[in-house]
Design an enzyme around this catalytic site. Structure first.
Site, PDB file in Angstrom:
ATOM      1  N   HIS A  48       0.684  -1.244  -0.141  1.00  0.00           N
ATOM      2  CA  HIS A  48      -0.014   0.195   0.050  1.00  0.00           C
ATOM      3  C   HIS A  48       0.876   1.241   0.027  1.00  0.00           C
ATOM      4  O   HIS A  48       0.350   2.367  -0.127  1.00  0.00           O
ATOM      5  CB  HIS A  48      -0.886   0.097   1.092  1.00  0.00           C
ATOM      6  N   ASP A 105      -3.091 -10.471  -2.217  1.00  0.00           N
ATOM      7  CA  ASP A 105      -3.522  -9.935  -1.234  1.00  0.00           C
ATOM      8  C   ASP A 105      -5.083  -9.741  -1.461  1.00  0.00           C
ATOM      9  O   ASP A 105      -5.253  -9.501  -2.433  1.00  0.00           O
ATOM     10  CB  ASP A 105      -2.764  -8.836  -0.788  1.00  0.00           C
ATOM     11  N   ASP A 157      -4.590 -12.734   3.444  1.00  0.00           N
ATOM     12  CA  ASP A 157      -5.788 -12.291   4.076  1.00  0.00           C
ATOM     13  C   ASP A 157      -6.947 -12.378   3.314  1.00  0.00           C
ATOM     14  O   ASP A 157      -8.120 -12.040   3.486  1.00  0.00           O
ATOM     15  CB  ASP A 157      -5.705 -10.970   4.690  1.00  0.00           C
ATOM     16  N   HIS A 209      -6.274  -7.095  -0.374  1.00  0.00           N
ATOM     17  CA  HIS A 209      -6.474  -5.561  -0.736  1.00  0.00           C
ATOM     18  C   HIS A 209      -5.712  -5.284  -1.906  1.00  0.00           C
ATOM     19  O   HIS A 209      -4.817  -5.834  -2.299  1.00  0.00           O
ATOM     20  CB  HIS A 209      -6.246  -4.827   0.547  1.00  0.00           C
TER      21      HIS A 209
END
Length: 309
Positions: free
Chosen positions: A127, A164, A245, A166
């Site tokens: 991120h 991931d 995740d 995200h």
């Protein structure tokens, strides 16, 4: 395949409070499962130096480096960069070590002393934007390593694959206009960081999927989108943002993958790397916050990298 695991105690020094899911316990959970999987004698353990400023600045602005370095709080305190990204006294050291381990893995894989590598590192990175830390991430480890492969080692084409839950918005922003880099990912949508889907291109294959998507959805998109793009790009090295995740047991995500899905994806990438990249893969830990699911998923990922299953 010869596989090495890169880690260092410095990566456990970064902490953001007992309430925070991105915790040093994540690395211990991985270690416990690697031992249970009896991988200790089958994969090599390696370390690496702190990343230098020049390596960080290939991907990030001077302002990002200074923001982290100059706002370290006293022991036992935290400095908030945003609502869920905090610094402690040791965060700069840990972030430099995490990036440095990714760089060491890249050097060793390109040199041929190992075929591929998994970096058990934190803080995570995908991120972290070129001009801003965010989303638990300080420096973008995978982006820094990919730039090192391109700009220091002179590779012409690399791929970054991000699984991931995200979207790796920082990585996407880092290479959006760089034809040398293919980024392929899926991400739950709508979900943090609330990235709007963008058109698929030859070097941007980032595919939104709805909540509760499981292995059937992911395997289909890998076969229909990722693999054709990877074969067309012919990467000379593959980097993986390995977030776990999207596992069905992880409450910070809303997808439904299981260990077999991570093993299957890894095998597909190993096959692509063997065809186009001399087997060269560097995988870096991103998310994964249910400790049991994280440890089990990393174990099957490493087994698949080493072709032990």
């Amino acid at each position: 395949m010869s596989t090495a695991i890169y880690s260092h105690p410095d990566c456990s020094l970064h902490e953001m409070g007992d309430w925070h899911p991105e915790t040093p316990a994540r690395l211990q959970a991985i270690e416990d499962q690697l031992i249970l999987a009896r991988l200790d004698g089958l994969v090599e353990r390696r370390g690496g130096s702190l990343a230098g400023e020049a390596a960080i600045l290939r991907n990030h602005s001077r302002g990002v480096l200074d923001l982290v370095r100059e706002n370290l709080p006293a022991a036992g305190e935290h400095y908030p960069l945003d609502g869920d990204t905090l610094l402690c006294k040791h965060s700069y050291q840990a972030a430099l070590r995490a990036a440095g381990l990714a760089l060491a893995a890249t050097d060793d894989v390109i040199a041929g002393s190992v075929d591929n590598a998994f970096c058990a590192i934190r803080p995570p990175g995908h991120h972290a934007r070129p001009g801003e830390p965010m989303g638990f991430c300080l420096f973008n480890n995978v982006a820094i390593a990919a730039r090192h492969a391109l700009d220091v080692h002179g590779l012409e084409r690399v791929a970054i694959v991000d699984f991931d839950v995200h979207h790796g918005n920082g990585t996407d922003e880092s290479f959006r206009d760089d034809p040398r880099v293919l980024m392929a990912s899926f991400f739950q949508h709508p979900f943090y960081p609330y990235t709007e889907p963008t058109p698929l291109t030859a070097t941007s294959v980032n595919i939104p999927v709805p909540a509760y998507s499981g292995g059937d959805v992911v395997r289909k998109l890998v076969q229909e989108h990722w693999l054709p793009a990877l074969h067309a790009h012919r990467p000379q090295m593959i980097f993986i943002s390995a977030g776990f995740d999207a596992h069905k047991e992880d409450d910070l995500g809303g997808m439904a993958l299981v260990e077999a899905d991570y093993a299957w994806m890894t095998h597909q990438l190993v096959d692509v790397a063997r065809q186009h990249a001399k087997g060269r893969i560097v995988s870096c830990l991103e998310g994964g916050y249910n400790l049991s699911a994280l440890g089990r998923s990393v174990a099957v990922h490493v087994k698949a990298l080493a072709e032990l299953d």
